[in-house]
Scaffold this motif. Structure first.
Motif, PDB file in Angstrom:
ATOM      1  N   TYR A   1       2.645   0.305 -10.537  1.00  0.00           N
ATOM      2  CA  TYR A   1       3.314   1.577 -10.231  1.00  0.00           C
ATOM      3  C   TYR A   1       2.736   2.735 -11.027  1.00  0.00           C
ATOM      4  O   TYR A   1       3.008   3.892 -10.721  1.00  0.00           O
TER       5      TYR A   1
ATOM      6  N   GLY B   1       7.587   9.306 -11.295  1.00  0.00           N
ATOM      7  CA  GLY B   1       8.665   8.329 -11.174  1.00  0.00           C
ATOM      8  C   GLY B   1       9.026   7.966  -9.744  1.00  0.00           C
ATOM      9  O   GLY B   1       9.825   7.075  -9.527  1.00  0.00           O
ATOM     10  N   PHE B   2       8.451   8.683  -8.765  1.00  0.00           N
ATOM     11  CA  PHE B   2       8.758   8.359  -7.369  1.00  0.00           C
ATOM     12  C   PHE B   2       7.625   7.539  -6.762  1.00  0.00           C
ATOM     13  O   PHE B   2       6.457   7.896  -6.867  1.00  0.00           O
ATOM     14  N   VAL B   3       8.025   6.431  -6.123  1.00  0.00           N
ATOM     15  CA  VAL B   3       7.032   5.548  -5.529  1.00  0.00           C
ATOM     16  C   VAL B   3       6.480   6.196  -4.268  1.00  0.00           C
ATOM     17  O   VAL B   3       7.240   6.697  -3.440  1.00  0.00           O
TER      18      VAL B   3
ATOM     19  N   ARG C   1      12.543   0.083  -8.407  1.00  0.00           N
ATOM     20  CA  ARG C   1      11.728  -1.124  -8.211  1.00  0.00           C
ATOM     21  C   ARG C   1      11.910  -2.073  -9.398  1.00  0.00           C
ATOM     22  O   ARG C   1      11.991  -3.281  -9.257  1.00  0.00           O
ATOM     23  N   ARG C   2      11.910  -1.484 -10.588  1.00  0.00           N
ATOM     24  CA  ARG C   2      12.008  -2.312 -11.796  1.00  0.00           C
ATOM     25  C   ARG C   2      13.382  -2.938 -11.928  1.00  0.00           C
ATOM     26  O   ARG C   2      13.529  -4.041 -12.444  1.00  0.00           O
TER      27      ARG C   2
ATOM     28  N   ARG D   1       5.431   5.482  -0.971  1.00  0.00           N
ATOM     29  CA  ARG D   1       5.587   4.379  -0.045  1.00  0.00           C
ATOM     30  C   ARG D   1       4.261   4.072   0.660  1.00  0.00           C
ATOM     31  O   ARG D   1       3.902   2.922   0.890  1.00  0.00           O
TER      32      ARG D   1
ATOM     33  N   ALA E   1       2.722   5.545  -7.980  1.00  0.00           N
ATOM     34  CA  ALA E   1       3.852   6.468  -8.055  1.00  0.00           C
ATOM     35  C   ALA E   1       3.440   7.714  -8.814  1.00  0.00           C
ATOM     36  O   ALA E   1       2.507   7.689  -9.612  1.00  0.00           O
TER      37      ALA E   1
ATOM     38  N   GLU F   1       1.971   2.265  -1.660  1.00  0.00           N
ATOM     39  CA  GLU F   1       2.487   0.923  -1.911  1.00  0.00           C
ATOM     40  C   GLU F   1       2.155   0.006  -0.738  1.00  0.00           C
ATOM     41  O   GLU F   1       1.663  -1.112  -0.923  1.00  0.00           O
TER      42      GLU F   1
ATOM     43  N   LYS G   1       6.394  -6.018  -2.701  1.00  0.00           N
ATOM     44  CA  LYS G   1       6.885  -5.501  -3.992  1.00  0.00           C
ATOM     45  C   LYS G   1       6.415  -6.366  -5.148  1.00  0.00           C
ATOM     46  O   LYS G   1       6.206  -5.866  -6.250  1.00  0.00           O
TER      47      LYS G   1
ATOM     48  N   LYS H   1      13.488   4.621  -3.935  1.00  0.00           N
ATOM     49  CA  LYS H   1      12.270   5.442  -3.935  1.00  0.00           C
ATOM     50  C   LYS H   1      11.645   5.624  -5.313  1.00  0.00           C
ATOM     51  O   LYS H   1      10.576   6.215  -5.408  1.00  0.00           O
ATOM     52  N   THR H   2      12.315   5.181  -6.346  1.00  0.00           N
ATOM     53  CA  THR H   2      11.744   5.438  -7.669  1.00  0.00           C
ATOM     54  C   THR H   2      11.203   4.152  -8.290  1.00  0.00           C
ATOM     55  O   THR H   2      11.582   3.054  -7.902  1.00  0.00           O
ATOM     56  N   VAL H   3      10.344   4.347  -9.271  1.00  0.00           N
ATOM     57  CA  VAL H   3       9.800   3.213 -10.013  1.00  0.00           C
ATOM     58  C   VAL H   3      10.943   2.499 -10.729  1.00  0.00           C
ATOM     59  O   VAL H   3      10.992   1.265 -10.788  1.00  0.00           O
TER      60      VAL H   3
END
Lengths: 338, 504
Positions: free
Chosen positions: B359, B366-368, A192-193, B370, B363, B373, B352, A187-189
């Motif tokens: 991002y 720090g939280f994407v 993903r990275r 969803r 985001a 996205e 992705k 759930k965090t960037v």
């Protein structure tokens, strides 16, 4: 047949298949396996591996490895035990011990990250060295003896208390920790990275990922996970010393491999890591219930690693339409000249 | 018949790939002790010819004669036994082994199961002496420069009694002095009667070396020139053929002077020497030149992925950061040349990969998100017609064209102010190519700056509003769209002014 192979090539299909095989074997030979109390003891047994596997996962997703987790667990266990003992088992002594232990883990993790990224030393070499360095430090500080914990206070509770009088504390911590790791990864960037860096570091840099930082943080997370495992182990055993968590790195890595994680990095998740830990736990439990002498379990663990990886490689190849036939020429593609 | 005095003669070679003819009746004659050059644009079929001669591909039609006698070359071994060797660009040497071991790899001399090191050394020494190479048979290959490694490769070929050595762009990774060394080696090979088939894009090398030159275009042999017939004009005319005069008078593009990328006095290693230019919003600025002329390094410096030693880069008067992350936020985007190696993460999903650079928008804390996205990816898949339109599919499983759409879509969805493209349509089929041009044009029309590096002359002259041609690490000539012909650009890339464009 194709469908069967497709099912087996899917990670969930594989997991389900293995569990069904185990269930059938145990249903025939040892029904005690299915008792709730047995499941509870399996879960307890894998809690420590599970926590450490969740941490190792971050590193493995980057195509790295950390061989020093056992040593780091011994280190934090010893730090916590000594701090608690010297303070006379006060809450303050416990908290100091926890913080010192975690700080030491962070330090080792940073060393790993810096050596792997900025000095470009292979992770295998770096962590093999720190495995001995950290273990050596624990030997020096403890004088090679176990630090005994003789108080049933807060430190004892960490590994032995039961939430609602039913669920052992290590299981609670394990489940919370697994959820936390799943959230970070999914759930965090940062998550993903991490996957991007593990899959293709060069491409990741070009989309603005600070790959060195990502790697460094991952090694720190792995260290902290090992440290948490070590502290719980100290509490469960009521003692800590150089041989605490000895050989745990082997078990944690077995969990990774058996869980179907790609050690080259870039794919996999918490579920795989936990499933791996669970499978190792279940098989150990199975061997005990079946009355196999304990001397055989290590042998069996080795066989399981090969079996799991072979199955994984074979089915995923087959399900992608790749076969082992070598005589067939690859199809000619239109060549691109540049 | 010509093949009587030729070492190697090819007659009417045809080859198709998947129904598409790549070679249409190609002839090629190489005499003994001749340095024969082979030129042609990308995709003209040079590599395919080499692969047929060396037994990698089987030809569909045609015949090969060696010393005037018909020869069947069905596999690499056949070619080797008949004295044909290739020096690969990516050298196939073992860095940890010494020269002798590399030369004899796979064919070691042995007695009683032990290798005969002294005997092998002696033979390598004899070969080195015969050709006057500057090599030590005991030197470890890993400690050598590229030119010396090539010599080892050549030695390896000679040890197998090669009579024809094929070199495919051998100078691509050599410095000027190393190149000169290679030329000396080639001269000494020629004197000893070894033939060379020399493939290069560089006209100056062809003048320096070739006894004869075969020019290929679109899978055909368009002519053979002897040494004194080779002139830049003639060669480029043959390589390009009749140019289609189309759309040259299309309406002048509107320049958005307000969106301006300025580069002044840029130096980078010895690849860029004092490069300056200005690109404007609204136009597609093409950058031409040969591989190795500094084009890729130039746009990487602008993007922040390479650190120039000197120079200023400014977007609308404000200096551009040296950090890729900051530049992306400021509106930069880069489509790199090596798609699989640098463009995307093969194991990750389309979704992705598309979102990877965004991002900052998808985001919070720090939280994407969803939801954002998924919306971002869905919109990009629809807008750029990525197929199959399945968000979760790993990009590694897509076709080259769709992979490139993902890489391009990642930036286009952000509406970048500056989009830098390095060979954007390499390895992409024709249909998708035009789609990509359309997206690039649409972006430029919306006021963004589009800079495109390309080796494809047709693409460069058709798509660009203005072309800057690089040669030897600096800009050599500038062409407006109307004046840009493929042959003029090609000549400029070889360091020849034509007067069509403005000399820089």
């Amino acid at each position: 047949m194709k469908k069967v192979i497709g099912f087996l090539g899917n990670p969930w299909g594989q997991r389900l298949t293995i569990l069904v095989i185990i269930a059938v074997v145990m249903a025939v030979f040892q029904q005690n396996f299915f008792r709730p109390s047995n499941f509870s003891s399996i879960l307890l047994a894998i809690s420590l591996y599970g926590i450490m596997a969740c941490g190792m996962l971050f590193v493995v997703l980057l195509g790295g490895i950390d061989l020093s987790v056992g040593s780091m667990a011994a280190m934090t266990a010893s730090i916590l035990a000594m701090s608690a003992q010297s303070s006379g088992y006060t809450a303050a002594g416990f908290i100091t011990g926890v913080l010192l232990g975690l700080a030491a883990c962070v330090a080792v993790g940073i060393v790993h990250g810096v050596l792997v990224t900025y000095f470009a030393i292979p992770a295998f070499v770096v962590t093999l060295a720190t495995k001995y360095i950290v273990y050596g430090l624990v030997l020096l500080v403890t004088g090679g003896h176990f630090v005994q914990i003789i108080d049933k206070g807060i430190l004892y509770q960490l590994g032995n208390a039961r939430l609602f009088g039913a669920i052992p504390m290590p299981e609670v911590i394990f489940i919370l920790y697994a959820v936390l790791c799943a959230v970070i990864l999914g759930k965090t960037v940062f998550g993903r990275r991490l996957y991007a860096t593990g899959g293709n570091p060069v491409a990741s840099k070009l989309v603005g990922v600070k790959t060195n930082g990502t790697v460094l943080v991952s090694y720190v997370i792995c260290s902290i996970s090992a440290g948490i495992g070590g502290m719980i182990l100290a509490s469960m055993n009521m003692q800590a010393g150089p041989t605490t968590a000895g050989g745990y790195e082997g078990n944690v890595l077995t969990a990774m491999v058996v869980g179907g994680l790609n050690l080259a990095g870039g794919e996999g998740g918490v579920v795989g890591a936990i499933f791996g830990a669970l499978l190792v736990g279940i098989i150990n439990n199975m061997l005990i219930l079946l009355g196999v002498p304990s001397d055989y379990t290590t042998f069996v663990q080795g066989v399981i690693i090969i079996a799991a990886v072979s199955l994984n490689m074979y089915t995923s190849r087959r399900s992608q339409g790749l076969t082992r036939r070598r005589t067939k020429k690859p199809p000619e593609k239109i060549p691109v000249t540049r | 018949m010509a093949e009587n005095n030729s070492l190697l003669a090819c007659r009417g070679i045809c080859k198709q790939f998947g129904g598409i003819p790549v070679l249409k009746s190609v002839d090629l004659d190489i005499g003994p002790g001749e340095v024969h050059a082979l030129m042609g644009e990308n995709g003209a079929g040079k590599s395919t010819v080499i692969k047929i001669i060396t037994g990698v591909y089987a030809m569909d039609e045609g015949q090969i004669f060696i010393d005037g006698a018909p020869a069947a070359i069905a596999c690499r071994q056949d070619a080797r036994e008949r004295g044909i060797s290739v020096i690969y660009q990516e050298l196939s040497l073992f860095p940890a082994l010494d020269v002798t071991e590399n030369v004899f790899i796979g064919q070691e001399l042995s007695r009683y199961g032990l290798t005969r090191k002294k005997e092998m050394r002696r033979r390598v020494r004899a070969l080195i002496d015969k050709y006057g190479f500057d090599l030590d048979p005991a030197a470890v290959v890993g400690s050598m420069g590229m030119a010396q490694r090539q010599m080892v490769e050549i030695l390896k070929a000679l040890s197998m009694d090669a009579r024809l050595i094929i070199m495919d762009e051998p100078t691509a990774s050599l410095s000027a002095s190393e190149t000169e060394k290679l030329f000396e080696t080639i001269d000494s090979l020629r004197k000893k009667g070894t033939s060379i088939l020399y493939i290069s894009h560089r006209l100056e090398e062809i003048y320096r070396l070739a006894d004869r030159l075969t020019v290929m275009r679109d899978g055909e042999n368009v002519g053979v020139l002897t040494r004194d017939e080779i002139t830049p004009q003639k060669v480029t005319a043959m390589m390009i053929g009749h140019e289609l005069k189309e759309d040259k008078n299309r309406e002048r593009r509107h320049r958005f002077e307000g969106n301006r990328l300025e580069v002044k006095g840029l130096w980078y290693k010895d690849l860029l020497r004092d490069v300056s230019f200005t690109a404007y919003g609204g136009e597609i600025l093409g950058i031409g030149g040969l591989v190795g002329s500094g084009r890729t390094e130039l746009i990487r410096c602008v993007y922040g992925a390479a650190r120039p030693s000197r120079g200023e880069i400014a977007l609308n008067g404000r200096p551009v950061s040296r950090s890729v992350g900051k530049n992306i936020k400021a509106g930069f985007g880069l489509v790199p040349e090596d798609r699989r190696g640098e463009g995307f993460v093969p194991l990750l999903s389309i979704e992705k990969n598309l979102a990877a650079a965004s991002y900052d928008r998808l985001a919070s804390f720090g939280f994407v998100s969803r939801k954002k996205e998924v919306a971002f990816a869905t919109e990009a898949i629809r807008s750029y017609d990525i197929r199959p339109p399945v968000r979760q599919l790993p990009v590694g499983n897509l076709s080259g064209g769709n992979q490139q759409k993902v890489v391009l879509g990642r930036w286009l969805s952000r509406k970048p102010r500056v989009l830098l493209l390095d060979e954007p349509t390499a390895g992409v089929d024709v249909g998708v190519k035009h789609e990509l041009y359309h997206y690039m044009r649409a972006l430029a029309l919306s006021g963004s700056i589009v800079v495109m590096v390309s080796s494809d002359l047709e693409e460069l002259t058709r798509v660009s509003d203005r072309i800057l041609v690089m040669y030897g690490g600096r800009f050599f000539e500038e062409f407006e769209h109307e004046k840009a012909t493929q042959s003029a650009v090609l000549l400029a890339a070889s360091g020849q002014h034509t007067g069509e464009g403005a000399a820089l």
